[in-house]
Enzyme design. Sequence first.
Site, PDB file in Angstrom:
ATOM      1  N   ARG A   1      -3.589  21.094 -14.800  1.00  0.00           N
ATOM      2  CA  ARG A   1      -2.496  20.187 -15.160  1.00  0.00           C
ATOM      3  C   ARG A   1      -2.685  19.590 -16.551  1.00  0.00           C
ATOM      4  NH1 ARG A   1       0.225  15.534 -11.253  1.00  0.00           N
ATOM      5  NH2 ARG A   1       1.739  14.779 -12.766  1.00  0.00           N
TER       6      ARG A   1
ATOM      7  N   HIS B   1       0.264  15.421 -26.469  1.00  0.00           N
ATOM      8  CA  HIS B   1       0.283  14.032 -26.039  1.00  0.00           C
ATOM      9  C   HIS B   1      -0.886  13.206 -26.567  1.00  0.00           C
ATOM     10  CE1 HIS B   1       3.470  15.424 -23.523  1.00  0.00           C
ATOM     11  NE2 HIS B   1       3.599  14.267 -22.906  1.00  0.00           N
TER      12      HIS B   1
ATOM     13  N   HIS C   1       0.473   9.789 -27.937  1.00  0.00           N
ATOM     14  CA  HIS C   1       0.155   8.479 -27.383  1.00  0.00           C
ATOM     15  C   HIS C   1      -0.492   7.582 -28.439  1.00  0.00           C
ATOM     16  CE1 HIS C   1       0.152   9.993 -22.921  1.00  0.00           C
ATOM     17  NE2 HIS C   1       1.351   9.900 -23.442  1.00  0.00           N
TER      18      HIS C   1
ATOM     19  N   ARG D   1       0.811  -1.225   0.000  1.00  0.00           N
ATOM     20  CA  ARG D   1       0.000   0.000   0.000  1.00  0.00           C
ATOM     21  C   ARG D   1       0.843   1.275   0.000  1.00  0.00           C
ATOM     22  NH1 ARG D   1      -3.175  -3.375   3.452  1.00  0.00           N
ATOM     23  NH2 ARG D   1      -5.180  -3.866   2.496  1.00  0.00           N
TER      24      ARG D   1
ATOM     25  N   GLU E   1      -4.818  16.404 -12.023  1.00  0.00           N
ATOM     26  CA  GLU E   1      -5.197  16.656 -13.412  1.00  0.00           C
ATOM     27  C   GLU E   1      -6.699  16.902 -13.567  1.00  0.00           C
ATOM     28  OE1 GLU E   1      -2.797  15.002 -17.101  1.00  0.00           O
ATOM     29  OE2 GLU E   1      -4.359  13.586 -16.520  1.00  0.00           O
TER      30      GLU E   1
ATOM     31  N   ASN F   1      -0.574  18.090 -21.163  1.00  0.00           N
ATOM     32  CA  ASN F   1      -0.850  17.082 -22.176  1.00  0.00           C
ATOM     33  C   ASN F   1      -0.728  17.631 -23.592  1.00  0.00           C
ATOM     34  OD1 ASN F   1      -1.445  14.923 -20.393  1.00  0.00           O
ATOM     35  ND2 ASN F   1      -3.480  15.787 -20.023  1.00  0.00           N
TER      36      ASN F   1
ATOM     37  N   LYS G   1       7.072  22.604 -14.570  1.00  0.00           N
ATOM     38  CA  LYS G   1       6.249  21.417 -14.300  1.00  0.00           C
ATOM     39  C   LYS G   1       5.806  21.403 -12.837  1.00  0.00           C
ATOM     40  CE  LYS G   1       4.576  17.166 -14.713  1.00  0.00           C
ATOM     41  NZ  LYS G   1       5.340  15.982 -15.096  1.00  0.00           N
TER      42      LYS G   1
ATOM     43  N   GLU H   1       9.863  17.723 -24.458  1.00  0.00           N
ATOM     44  CA  GLU H   1       9.113  18.118 -23.271  1.00  0.00           C
ATOM     45  C   GLU H   1       9.547  19.492 -22.777  1.00  0.00           C
ATOM     46  OE1 GLU H   1       6.569  16.751 -21.953  1.00  0.00           O
ATOM     47  OE2 GLU H   1       6.572  14.652 -22.584  1.00  0.00           O
TER      48      GLU H   1
ATOM     49  N   HIS I   1       9.396   8.584 -26.950  1.00  0.00           N
ATOM     50  CA  HIS I   1       8.273   9.398 -26.474  1.00  0.00           C
ATOM     51  C   HIS I   1       8.398  10.853 -26.914  1.00  0.00           C
ATOM     52  CE1 HIS I   1       4.958  10.722 -24.032  1.00  0.00           C
ATOM     53  NE2 HIS I   1       5.728  11.539 -23.344  1.00  0.00           N
TER      54      HIS I   1
END
Length: 549
Positions: A428, A435, A439, A308, A424, A432, A414, A372, A452
Amino acid sequence: MDKKGNIIIIGFSFTGKSVVGERVAQRLGWELIDSDHTIAAIEGKSVPEIFAEEGEAHFRKLERRVLQKACSGSRKVIVAGGGAIVDPQNRDILSQRGVVICLEAKPKTIYKRLLESTQNEDTVPRPLLNVADPLARIIQIKASRQAYYATADWTVYTDDLDMEQTVDDVIEGYEQVRSRKTGTAKDVFPFIVTTPSESYPVFVGWDILDDLGRRMRQTGLTGGVRLISDDNVFPHHGERAIESLRKEGFETETYIVPAGESTKSIETATKLYDWMVGKRTERGHAVVALGGGMTGDLAGFAAATFLRGLPLVHAPTSLMAMTDSSIGGKVAVNHPQAKNLIGAFYQPRLVLADVSTLTTLPHREFVSGWAEVIKHAMILDADFLGFLESNADALLKIDTSIATEAIRRSAHIKATVVGEDEREQRKRMVLNYGHTIAHGLEAATGYDRLLHGEAVAVGMMGAAFISERLGLIPRDVVLRQRNVLERFGLPTTCSDIDLQAVLEAIALDKKVRERAVQWVLPEGIGRTTFRNDVPQEDALGVIKELVGN
Protein backbone atom coordinates in the site's frame (compact mmCIF):
# COMPACT_ATOMS: atom_id res chain seq x y z
CA MET A 1 -30.22 -11.11 -26.87
CA ASP A 2 -31.62 -9.12 -23.92
CA LYS A 3 -28.66 -8.61 -21.59
CA LYS A 4 -30.91 -7.86 -18.60
CA GLY A 5 -33.71 -10.25 -19.53
CA ASN A 6 -33.46 -12.50 -16.47
CA ILE A 7 -34.51 -12.16 -12.86
CA ILE A 8 -31.73 -13.37 -10.58
CA ILE A 9 -32.65 -13.91 -6.94
CA ILE A 10 -29.94 -13.89 -4.28
CA GLY A 11 -29.97 -13.80 -0.50
CA PHE A 12 -29.20 -15.69 2.68
CA SER A 13 -30.69 -19.09 3.46
CA PHE A 14 -34.35 -19.07 4.52
CA THR A 15 -35.16 -15.70 3.01
CA GLY A 16 -37.55 -17.57 0.70
CA LYS A 17 -35.52 -17.63 -2.52
CA SER A 18 -36.62 -21.02 -3.86
CA VAL A 19 -40.35 -20.65 -3.21
CA VAL A 20 -40.44 -17.02 -4.33
CA GLY A 21 -38.47 -17.86 -7.45
CA GLU A 22 -40.93 -20.63 -8.31
CA ARG A 23 -43.94 -18.32 -7.85
CA VAL A 24 -42.34 -15.51 -9.87
CA ALA A 25 -41.58 -17.91 -12.72
CA GLN A 26 -45.17 -19.20 -12.69
CA ARG A 27 -46.57 -15.66 -12.67
CA LEU A 28 -44.43 -14.58 -15.64
CA GLY A 29 -44.48 -17.88 -17.53
CA TRP A 30 -40.68 -18.04 -17.46
CA GLU A 31 -38.26 -20.91 -16.98
CA LEU A 32 -37.10 -21.51 -13.40
CA ILE A 33 -33.54 -22.54 -12.60
CA ASP A 34 -32.60 -23.07 -8.95
CA SER A 35 -28.81 -23.50 -8.78
CA ASP A 36 -28.81 -25.54 -5.56
CA HIS A 37 -31.51 -27.88 -6.86
CA THR A 38 -29.70 -28.25 -10.19
CA ILE A 39 -26.41 -29.07 -8.48
CA ALA A 40 -28.12 -31.61 -6.22
CA ALA A 41 -29.66 -33.30 -9.27
CA ILE A 42 -26.30 -33.43 -11.06
CA GLU A 43 -24.52 -34.94 -8.04
CA GLY A 44 -27.40 -37.12 -6.85
CA LYS A 45 -27.12 -35.85 -3.30
CA SER A 46 -28.20 -32.83 -1.23
CA VAL A 47 -26.14 -29.64 -0.99
CA PRO A 48 -25.19 -30.28 2.67
CA GLU A 49 -24.03 -33.77 1.65
CA ILE A 50 -21.93 -32.32 -1.18
CA PHE A 51 -20.30 -29.89 1.27
CA ALA A 52 -19.63 -32.66 3.78
CA GLU A 53 -18.31 -35.25 1.30
CA GLU A 54 -16.71 -33.20 -1.50
CA GLY A 55 -15.91 -29.89 0.16
CA GLU A 56 -16.91 -26.32 -0.54
CA ALA A 57 -14.38 -25.84 -3.37
CA HIS A 58 -15.99 -28.62 -5.37
CA PHE A 59 -19.46 -27.21 -4.75
CA ARG A 60 -18.43 -23.67 -5.79
CA LYS A 61 -16.95 -24.99 -9.00
CA LEU A 62 -20.22 -26.73 -9.85
CA GLU A 63 -22.19 -23.65 -8.84
CA ARG A 64 -20.18 -21.37 -11.14
CA ARG A 65 -20.69 -23.74 -14.05
CA VAL A 66 -24.46 -24.00 -13.44
CA LEU A 67 -24.92 -20.24 -13.14
CA GLN A 68 -22.90 -19.50 -16.27
CA LYS A 69 -25.05 -21.90 -18.27
CA ALA A 70 -28.28 -20.58 -16.73
CA CYS A 71 -27.40 -17.00 -17.63
CA SER A 72 -26.84 -17.81 -21.31
CA GLY A 73 -30.43 -17.02 -22.29
CA SER A 74 -33.26 -14.73 -21.19
CA ARG A 75 -36.76 -14.90 -19.68
CA LYS A 76 -35.49 -17.02 -16.80
CA VAL A 77 -35.87 -16.77 -13.05
CA ILE A 78 -32.53 -17.89 -11.65
CA VAL A 79 -32.28 -18.64 -7.94
CA ALA A 80 -28.67 -18.53 -6.72
CA GLY A 81 -27.38 -20.16 -3.56
CA GLY A 82 -26.76 -18.07 -0.45
CA GLY A 83 -23.01 -17.76 -0.98
CA ALA A 84 -22.95 -17.58 -4.77
CA ILE A 85 -22.67 -13.80 -4.90
CA VAL A 86 -19.40 -13.85 -2.94
CA ASP A 87 -17.56 -15.34 -5.94
CA PRO A 88 -16.36 -12.43 -8.14
CA GLN A 89 -16.89 -14.45 -11.35
CA ASN A 90 -20.47 -15.16 -10.33
CA ARG A 91 -21.06 -11.50 -9.47
CA ASP A 92 -19.85 -10.39 -12.88
CA ILE A 93 -21.97 -12.84 -14.87
CA LEU A 94 -25.08 -12.30 -12.74
CA SER A 95 -24.89 -8.49 -12.94
CA GLN A 96 -24.37 -8.62 -16.70
CA ARG A 97 -27.11 -11.13 -17.52
CA GLY A 98 -30.05 -10.07 -15.37
CA VAL A 99 -31.63 -7.85 -12.76
CA VAL A 100 -30.23 -9.02 -9.43
CA ILE A 101 -32.81 -8.97 -6.64
CA CYS A 102 -31.86 -9.75 -3.06
CA LEU A 103 -34.34 -11.20 -0.58
CA GLU A 104 -33.49 -9.93 2.88
CA ALA A 105 -34.59 -10.92 6.39
CA LYS A 106 -33.38 -10.22 9.90
CA PRO A 107 -31.25 -12.93 11.56
CA LYS A 108 -34.04 -13.65 14.07
CA THR A 109 -36.50 -14.16 11.22
CA ILE A 110 -34.07 -16.50 9.47
CA TYR A 111 -33.53 -18.47 12.67
CA LYS A 112 -37.27 -18.82 13.21
CA ARG A 113 -37.77 -20.09 9.65
CA LEU A 114 -34.85 -22.47 10.07
CA LEU A 115 -36.44 -24.03 13.16
CA GLU A 116 -39.80 -24.30 11.42
CA SER A 117 -38.17 -26.10 8.49
CA THR A 118 -36.95 -28.91 10.77
CA GLN A 119 -40.55 -29.89 11.49
CA ASN A 120 -40.77 -31.23 7.94
CA GLU A 121 -40.11 -34.98 8.00
CA ASP A 122 -38.37 -34.80 4.59
CA THR A 123 -36.05 -32.01 5.59
CA VAL A 124 -32.36 -32.30 4.77
CA PRO A 125 -29.70 -31.80 7.48
CA ARG A 126 -29.26 -28.17 8.51
CA PRO A 127 -25.59 -27.40 9.20
CA LEU A 128 -26.53 -24.04 10.73
CA LEU A 129 -28.20 -25.95 13.58
CA ASN A 130 -25.17 -28.11 14.27
CA VAL A 131 -23.46 -25.44 16.38
CA ALA A 132 -23.79 -24.33 19.99
CA ASP A 133 -25.47 -21.01 19.10
CA PRO A 134 -27.25 -21.14 15.72
CA LEU A 135 -28.47 -17.53 15.87
CA ALA A 136 -24.97 -16.22 16.51
CA ARG A 137 -23.71 -18.31 13.59
CA ILE A 138 -26.40 -16.88 11.31
CA ILE A 139 -25.45 -13.35 12.35
CA GLN A 140 -21.77 -14.06 11.73
CA ILE A 141 -22.16 -15.61 8.27
CA LYS A 142 -24.75 -13.10 7.12
CA ALA A 143 -22.56 -10.17 8.20
CA SER A 144 -19.65 -11.58 6.19
CA ARG A 145 -21.84 -11.66 3.07
CA GLN A 146 -23.76 -8.41 3.57
CA ALA A 147 -21.49 -6.29 1.40
CA TYR A 148 -22.08 -8.66 -1.50
CA TYR A 149 -25.85 -8.74 -1.00
CA ALA A 150 -25.77 -4.92 -1.01
CA THR A 151 -24.66 -4.89 -4.65
CA ALA A 152 -28.07 -6.14 -5.79
CA ASP A 153 -30.09 -3.94 -8.15
CA TRP A 154 -33.12 -4.26 -5.87
CA THR A 155 -33.81 -5.57 -2.37
CA VAL A 156 -37.04 -6.97 -0.93
CA TYR A 157 -37.32 -7.14 2.86
CA THR A 158 -39.38 -10.25 3.53
CA ASP A 159 -39.76 -10.23 7.34
CA ASP A 160 -43.30 -8.82 7.33
CA LEU A 161 -44.45 -9.87 3.85
CA ASP A 162 -46.52 -12.85 2.85
CA MET A 163 -45.62 -14.86 -0.23
CA GLU A 164 -47.77 -12.96 -2.73
CA GLN A 165 -46.54 -9.59 -1.46
CA THR A 166 -42.94 -10.76 -1.86
CA VAL A 167 -43.61 -11.99 -5.39
CA ASP A 168 -45.26 -8.65 -6.24
CA ASP A 169 -42.26 -6.74 -4.91
CA VAL A 170 -39.79 -8.88 -6.87
CA ILE A 171 -41.64 -8.29 -10.15
CA GLU A 172 -42.03 -4.58 -9.36
CA GLY A 173 -38.31 -4.33 -8.67
CA TYR A 174 -37.49 -6.03 -11.95
CA GLU A 175 -39.73 -3.66 -13.88
CA GLN A 176 -38.39 -0.56 -12.14
CA VAL A 177 -34.76 -1.49 -12.72
CA ARG A 178 -35.52 -2.33 -16.35
CA SER A 179 -37.23 1.00 -16.85
CA ARG A 180 -34.10 2.92 -15.92
CA LYS A 181 -32.16 4.32 -18.80
CA THR A 182 -29.40 1.87 -19.69
CA GLY A 183 -26.15 2.21 -21.58
CA THR A 184 -25.14 5.44 -19.80
CA ALA A 185 -23.08 6.37 -16.78
CA LYS A 186 -26.27 6.04 -14.74
CA ASP A 187 -25.67 2.31 -14.84
CA VAL A 188 -23.92 1.36 -11.60
CA PHE A 189 -21.44 -1.50 -11.58
CA PRO A 190 -20.32 -1.86 -7.95
CA PHE A 191 -17.18 -3.56 -6.80
CA ILE A 192 -16.21 -4.93 -3.42
CA VAL A 193 -13.27 -3.82 -1.30
CA THR A 194 -12.09 -6.84 0.68
CA THR A 195 -9.59 -6.46 3.51
CA PRO A 196 -8.75 -8.71 6.47
CA SER A 197 -10.97 -6.60 8.73
CA GLU A 198 -13.92 -5.71 6.48
CA SER A 199 -15.61 -6.12 3.11
CA TYR A 200 -17.73 -3.31 1.70
CA PRO A 201 -19.27 -2.22 -1.59
CA VAL A 202 -18.27 0.82 -3.62
CA PHE A 203 -20.89 2.34 -5.93
CA VAL A 204 -19.75 4.76 -8.63
CA GLY A 205 -22.35 6.25 -10.94
CA TRP A 206 -23.99 9.38 -12.25
CA ASP A 207 -26.85 10.96 -10.31
CA ILE A 208 -27.02 8.21 -7.65
CA LEU A 209 -27.06 10.25 -4.42
CA ASP A 210 -30.79 9.53 -4.15
CA ASP A 211 -29.81 5.86 -3.61
CA LEU A 212 -27.81 6.62 -0.45
CA GLY A 213 -30.51 5.55 2.02
CA ARG A 214 -31.45 2.45 0.03
CA ARG A 215 -27.84 1.32 -0.27
CA MET A 216 -27.25 1.87 3.44
CA ARG A 217 -30.28 -0.22 4.30
CA GLN A 218 -29.03 -2.95 1.97
CA THR A 219 -25.82 -3.16 3.98
CA GLY A 220 -27.84 -3.82 7.12
CA LEU A 221 -27.76 -0.32 8.62
CA THR A 222 -30.87 0.96 10.39
CA GLY A 223 -31.84 3.64 12.90
CA GLY A 224 -30.09 6.94 13.44
CA VAL A 225 -27.62 8.78 11.20
CA ARG A 226 -25.13 11.48 12.11
CA LEU A 227 -24.46 13.28 8.82
CA ILE A 228 -21.30 15.40 8.75
CA SER A 229 -20.66 17.83 5.91
CA ASP A 230 -19.02 21.20 5.29
CA ASP A 231 -20.48 24.60 4.56
CA ASN A 232 -19.55 24.43 0.87
CA VAL A 233 -20.99 20.97 0.13
CA PHE A 234 -24.11 20.88 2.27
CA PRO A 235 -25.99 23.71 0.49
CA HIS A 236 -25.61 21.79 -2.79
CA HIS A 237 -26.27 18.21 -1.71
CA GLY A 238 -27.33 18.08 1.94
CA GLU A 239 -31.10 18.16 1.59
CA ARG A 240 -31.03 15.58 -1.17
CA ALA A 241 -28.99 13.21 0.99
CA ILE A 242 -31.26 13.75 3.99
CA GLU A 243 -34.37 13.07 1.90
CA SER A 244 -32.85 9.83 0.64
CA LEU A 245 -32.18 8.79 4.23
CA ARG A 246 -35.62 9.83 5.40
CA LYS A 247 -37.34 7.68 2.76
CA GLU A 248 -35.58 4.62 4.16
CA GLY A 249 -36.48 5.38 7.77
CA PHE A 250 -33.19 6.89 8.96
CA GLU A 251 -33.55 9.64 11.58
CA THR A 252 -30.83 12.12 10.66
CA GLU A 253 -28.99 14.77 12.66
CA THR A 254 -26.60 17.06 10.79
CA TYR A 255 -23.34 18.79 11.77
CA ILE A 256 -21.77 21.33 9.40
CA VAL A 257 -18.07 22.22 9.67
CA PRO A 258 -16.18 25.04 7.94
CA ALA A 259 -14.67 23.99 4.61
CA GLY A 260 -10.90 23.79 4.37
CA GLU A 261 -8.01 21.62 5.53
CA SER A 262 -7.48 23.69 8.70
CA THR A 263 -10.79 22.29 10.00
CA LYS A 264 -9.31 18.78 10.11
CA SER A 265 -7.98 19.10 13.65
CA ILE A 266 -8.28 17.43 17.03
CA GLU A 267 -10.12 20.56 18.22
CA THR A 268 -12.85 20.06 15.60
CA ALA A 269 -13.02 16.36 16.45
CA THR A 270 -13.62 17.28 20.08
CA LYS A 271 -16.51 19.53 19.05
CA LEU A 272 -17.93 16.63 17.07
CA TYR A 273 -17.72 14.39 20.15
CA ASP A 274 -19.56 17.00 22.22
CA TRP A 275 -22.28 17.24 19.56
CA MET A 276 -22.71 13.47 19.32
CA VAL A 277 -22.98 13.23 23.11
CA GLY A 278 -25.63 15.94 23.04
CA LYS A 279 -27.55 14.08 20.34
CA ARG A 280 -27.48 10.88 22.42
CA THR A 281 -25.57 9.01 19.74
CA GLU A 282 -25.59 5.24 20.19
CA ARG A 283 -23.23 2.58 18.91
CA GLY A 284 -25.59 1.47 16.15
CA HIS A 285 -25.96 4.96 14.71
CA ALA A 286 -24.11 5.49 11.44
CA VAL A 287 -21.84 8.40 10.62
CA VAL A 288 -22.28 9.61 7.03
CA ALA A 289 -19.46 11.73 5.61
CA LEU A 290 -20.89 13.93 2.84
CA GLY A 291 -18.11 15.91 1.23
CA GLY A 292 -14.51 15.84 0.13
CA GLY A 293 -11.37 14.34 1.61
CA MET A 294 -11.23 16.66 4.61
CA THR A 295 -14.79 15.80 5.65
CA GLY A 296 -14.24 12.10 5.09
CA ASP A 297 -11.04 12.04 7.15
CA LEU A 298 -12.56 14.07 9.98
CA ALA A 299 -15.91 12.24 10.11
CA GLY A 300 -14.12 8.92 9.76
CA PHE A 301 -11.80 9.75 12.65
CA ALA A 302 -14.79 10.64 14.81
CA ALA A 303 -16.61 7.45 13.80
CA ALA A 304 -13.57 5.31 14.56
CA THR A 305 -13.05 6.74 18.04
CA PHE A 306 -16.51 7.61 19.42
CA LEU A 307 -18.00 4.77 21.50
CA ARG A 308 -15.08 2.66 20.22
CA GLY A 309 -16.46 2.73 16.71
CA LEU A 310 -19.63 3.71 14.84
CA PRO A 311 -20.62 2.43 11.38
CA LEU A 312 -19.10 4.75 8.75
CA VAL A 313 -20.49 5.59 5.32
CA HIS A 314 -18.68 7.72 2.76
CA ALA A 315 -20.65 9.81 0.26
CA PRO A 316 -17.72 11.60 -1.42
CA THR A 317 -18.41 14.72 -3.46
CA SER A 318 -14.90 15.57 -4.64
CA LEU A 319 -12.76 13.79 -7.20
CA MET A 320 -10.02 13.31 -4.63
CA ALA A 321 -12.36 11.65 -2.19
CA MET A 322 -14.08 9.46 -4.79
CA THR A 323 -10.87 7.96 -6.11
CA ASP A 324 -8.67 7.95 -3.05
CA SER A 325 -9.52 9.04 0.47
CA SER A 326 -12.96 7.37 0.80
CA ILE A 327 -11.50 3.95 -0.05
CA GLY A 328 -9.13 2.08 2.22
CA GLY A 329 -10.05 3.12 5.74
CA LYS A 330 -7.37 5.71 6.52
CA VAL A 331 -8.94 8.36 8.75
CA ALA A 332 -7.09 11.13 10.54
CA VAL A 333 -6.76 14.69 11.73
CA ASN A 334 -3.77 16.94 11.26
CA HIS A 335 -1.15 18.04 13.77
CA PRO A 336 0.18 21.60 13.39
CA GLN A 337 3.59 20.21 12.46
CA ALA A 338 2.55 17.50 10.01
CA LYS A 339 -0.46 16.14 8.15
CA ASN A 340 -2.53 13.12 9.28
CA LEU A 341 -0.34 12.34 12.28
CA ILE A 342 -3.32 11.43 14.48
CA GLY A 343 -5.48 8.73 12.94
CA ALA A 344 -6.50 5.13 12.50
CA PHE A 345 -7.30 2.43 9.97
CA TYR A 346 -11.08 2.16 10.01
CA GLN A 347 -12.98 0.75 7.07
CA PRO A 348 -16.40 2.12 6.05
CA ARG A 349 -19.53 0.03 5.61
CA LEU A 350 -20.05 1.36 2.09
CA VAL A 351 -18.94 4.09 -0.32
CA LEU A 352 -21.38 5.81 -2.68
CA ALA A 353 -19.79 8.18 -5.20
CA ASP A 354 -22.21 10.27 -7.27
CA VAL A 355 -20.07 11.64 -10.09
CA SER A 356 -22.67 14.30 -10.91
CA THR A 357 -21.80 16.09 -7.66
CA LEU A 358 -18.48 17.09 -9.24
CA THR A 359 -20.34 19.63 -11.37
CA THR A 360 -20.77 21.82 -8.27
CA LEU A 361 -17.08 21.83 -7.34
CA PRO A 362 -14.99 24.98 -7.75
CA HIS A 363 -12.85 24.54 -10.85
CA ARG A 364 -9.58 24.60 -8.96
CA GLU A 365 -10.67 21.89 -6.53
CA PHE A 366 -11.97 19.73 -9.39
CA VAL A 367 -8.68 20.03 -11.27
CA SER A 368 -6.75 19.24 -8.09
CA GLY A 369 -8.45 15.85 -7.83
CA TRP A 370 -7.01 14.61 -11.10
CA ALA A 371 -3.59 14.40 -9.44
CA GLU A 372 -4.61 11.28 -7.50
CA VAL A 373 -6.16 9.73 -10.60
CA ILE A 374 -2.99 10.35 -12.61
CA LYS A 375 -0.98 9.00 -9.68
CA HIS A 376 -2.88 5.70 -9.79
CA ALA A 377 -2.15 5.38 -13.51
CA MET A 378 1.52 6.30 -13.14
CA ILE A 379 2.21 3.74 -10.43
CA LEU A 380 0.03 0.80 -11.46
CA ASP A 381 -1.69 1.01 -14.85
CA ALA A 382 0.04 2.20 -18.02
CA ASP A 383 -3.09 1.58 -20.11
CA PHE A 384 -5.11 3.79 -17.79
CA LEU A 385 -2.57 6.59 -18.22
CA GLY A 386 -3.11 6.35 -21.97
CA PHE A 387 -6.88 6.56 -21.38
CA LEU A 388 -6.42 9.75 -19.36
CA GLU A 389 -4.17 11.31 -21.98
CA SER A 390 -6.57 10.48 -24.80
CA ASN A 391 -9.64 11.76 -22.96
CA ALA A 392 -8.27 14.75 -21.04
CA ASP A 393 -10.58 17.30 -22.70
CA ALA A 394 -13.71 15.22 -22.09
CA LEU A 395 -12.69 14.52 -18.51
CA LEU A 396 -12.13 18.18 -17.73
CA LYS A 397 -15.60 18.90 -19.11
CA ILE A 398 -17.01 16.10 -16.92
CA ASP A 399 -18.38 14.06 -19.79
CA THR A 400 -20.94 11.81 -18.13
CA SER A 401 -19.80 8.40 -19.37
CA ILE A 402 -16.06 9.03 -19.70
CA ALA A 403 -15.72 10.73 -16.32
CA THR A 404 -17.64 7.97 -14.57
CA GLU A 405 -15.48 5.32 -16.25
CA ALA A 406 -12.26 7.10 -15.24
CA ILE A 407 -13.36 7.49 -11.63
CA ARG A 408 -14.55 3.88 -11.44
CA ARG A 409 -11.22 2.62 -12.80
CA SER A 410 -9.18 4.81 -10.49
CA ALA A 411 -11.22 3.83 -7.43
CA HIS A 412 -10.87 0.15 -8.34
CA ILE A 413 -7.08 0.49 -8.54
CA LYS A 414 -7.06 1.93 -5.02
CA ALA A 415 -9.36 -0.85 -3.80
CA THR A 416 -7.11 -3.55 -5.25
CA VAL A 417 -4.07 -2.19 -3.43
CA VAL A 418 -5.93 -1.81 -0.15
CA GLY A 419 -7.18 -5.38 -0.39
CA GLU A 420 -3.61 -6.63 -0.62
CA ASP A 421 -2.22 -4.44 2.18
CA GLU A 422 -4.80 -2.92 4.50
CA ARG A 423 -2.41 -1.37 7.02
CA GLU A 424 0.34 -0.08 4.76
CA GLN A 425 2.91 -2.69 5.67
CA ARG A 426 4.43 -2.74 2.19
CA LYS A 427 2.34 -2.82 -1.03
CA ARG A 428 0.00 0.00 0.00
CA MET A 429 2.98 2.32 0.41
CA VAL A 430 2.98 2.61 -3.37
CA LEU A 431 -0.03 4.93 -2.99
CA ASN A 432 2.27 7.41 -1.24
CA TYR A 433 3.87 8.26 -4.57
CA GLY A 434 4.39 12.03 -4.54
CA HIS A 435 3.07 12.39 -1.01
CA THR A 436 6.36 12.71 0.87
CA ILE A 437 7.13 16.06 -0.68
CA ALA A 438 3.44 16.96 -0.96
CA HIS A 439 2.83 16.67 2.77
CA GLY A 440 5.97 18.71 3.40
CA LEU A 441 4.71 21.46 1.12
CA GLU A 442 1.28 21.46 2.75
CA ALA A 443 2.66 21.65 6.28
CA ALA A 444 5.19 24.33 5.35
CA THR A 445 2.41 26.54 3.98
CA GLY A 446 0.00 26.00 6.86
CA TYR A 447 -2.40 23.89 4.77
CA ASP A 448 -3.93 27.03 3.26
CA ARG A 449 -1.92 27.77 0.11
CA LEU A 450 -1.96 24.51 -1.83
CA LEU A 451 -4.82 22.10 -2.38
CA HIS A 452 -3.83 18.52 -1.67
CA GLY A 453 -3.86 17.47 -5.33
CA GLU A 454 -1.73 20.44 -6.30
CA ALA A 455 0.84 19.46 -3.69
CA VAL A 456 0.72 15.83 -4.85
CA ALA A 457 1.34 16.88 -8.46
CA VAL A 458 4.45 18.80 -7.41
CA GLY A 459 5.50 15.90 -5.20
CA MET A 460 5.12 13.45 -8.09
CA MET A 461 7.47 15.58 -10.15
CA GLY A 462 9.94 15.60 -7.27
CA ALA A 463 9.84 11.80 -7.02
CA ALA A 464 10.29 11.47 -10.79
CA PHE A 465 13.29 13.83 -10.78
CA ILE A 466 14.89 11.86 -7.93
CA SER A 467 14.27 8.63 -9.83
CA GLU A 468 15.91 10.12 -12.92
CA ARG A 469 18.94 11.21 -10.88
CA LEU A 470 19.30 7.63 -9.60
CA GLY A 471 19.12 6.26 -13.14
CA LEU A 472 15.84 4.42 -12.55
CA ILE A 473 13.92 6.12 -15.37
CA PRO A 474 14.85 7.97 -18.56
CA ARG A 475 14.02 11.60 -19.19
CA ASP A 476 11.04 10.78 -21.42
CA VAL A 477 9.14 9.25 -18.47
CA VAL A 478 9.66 12.44 -16.46
CA LEU A 479 8.47 14.56 -19.39
CA ARG A 480 5.43 12.37 -20.04
CA GLN A 481 4.33 12.69 -16.42
CA ARG A 482 4.84 16.47 -16.50
CA ASN A 483 2.91 16.77 -19.75
CA VAL A 484 -0.13 14.87 -18.47
CA LEU A 485 -0.17 16.82 -15.20
CA GLU A 486 -0.01 20.11 -17.07
CA ARG A 487 -2.64 18.89 -19.55
CA PHE A 488 -5.02 18.62 -16.60
CA GLY A 489 -4.04 22.06 -15.35
CA LEU A 490 -1.96 20.89 -12.39
CA PRO A 491 1.22 22.62 -11.15
CA THR A 492 4.60 20.96 -11.46
CA THR A 493 6.60 23.43 -9.34
CA CYS A 494 5.79 25.61 -6.35
CA SER A 495 7.94 28.68 -5.76
CA ASP A 496 8.55 30.89 -2.74
CA ILE A 497 8.17 28.27 -0.02
CA ASP A 498 10.41 28.05 3.02
CA LEU A 499 12.78 25.18 2.18
CA GLN A 500 13.69 24.51 5.80
CA ALA A 501 10.03 24.23 6.78
CA VAL A 502 9.47 21.70 4.01
CA LEU A 503 12.45 19.61 5.13
CA GLU A 504 11.34 19.68 8.77
CA ALA A 505 7.85 18.50 7.81
CA ILE A 506 9.27 15.68 5.69
CA ALA A 507 11.35 14.54 8.68
CA LEU A 508 8.11 14.14 10.66
CA ASP A 509 6.31 12.31 7.87
CA LYS A 510 4.64 8.98 8.69
CA LYS A 511 6.74 7.25 6.03
CA VAL A 512 10.02 7.95 7.87
CA ARG A 513 11.55 4.77 9.31
CA GLU A 514 14.56 5.03 11.64
CA ARG A 515 15.01 8.61 10.39
CA ALA A 516 15.30 7.47 6.78
CA VAL A 517 12.67 8.69 4.32
CA GLN A 518 10.90 5.83 2.53
CA TRP A 519 10.65 7.11 -1.06
CA VAL A 520 8.24 5.70 -3.62
CA LEU A 521 10.01 6.10 -6.95
CA PRO A 522 8.95 5.25 -10.52
CA GLU A 523 10.82 2.65 -12.53
CA GLY A 524 8.63 3.27 -15.57
CA ILE A 525 4.98 3.89 -16.36
CA GLY A 526 2.97 1.59 -14.10
CA ARG A 527 6.01 0.38 -12.13
CA THR A 528 7.54 1.64 -8.87
CA THR A 529 10.11 0.75 -6.25
CA PHE A 530 10.70 1.65 -2.61
CA ARG A 531 14.00 3.26 -1.62
CA ASN A 532 15.31 4.44 1.74
CA ASP A 533 18.83 5.09 0.51
CA VAL A 534 18.30 8.19 -1.62
CA PRO A 535 21.37 10.40 -1.14
CA GLN A 536 20.45 13.47 0.85
CA GLU A 537 22.08 15.75 -1.69
CA ASP A 538 19.88 14.37 -4.49
CA ALA A 539 16.65 14.80 -2.53
CA LEU A 540 17.69 18.26 -1.34
CA GLY A 541 18.69 19.34 -4.82
CA VAL A 542 15.34 18.30 -6.31
CA ILE A 543 13.30 19.95 -3.55
CA LYS A 544 15.28 23.18 -3.99
CA GLU A 545 14.42 23.17 -7.69
CA LEU A 546 10.73 22.55 -6.99
CA VAL A 547 10.34 25.37 -4.44
CA GLY A 548 12.60 27.86 -6.17
CA ASN A 549 15.32 28.08 -3.54
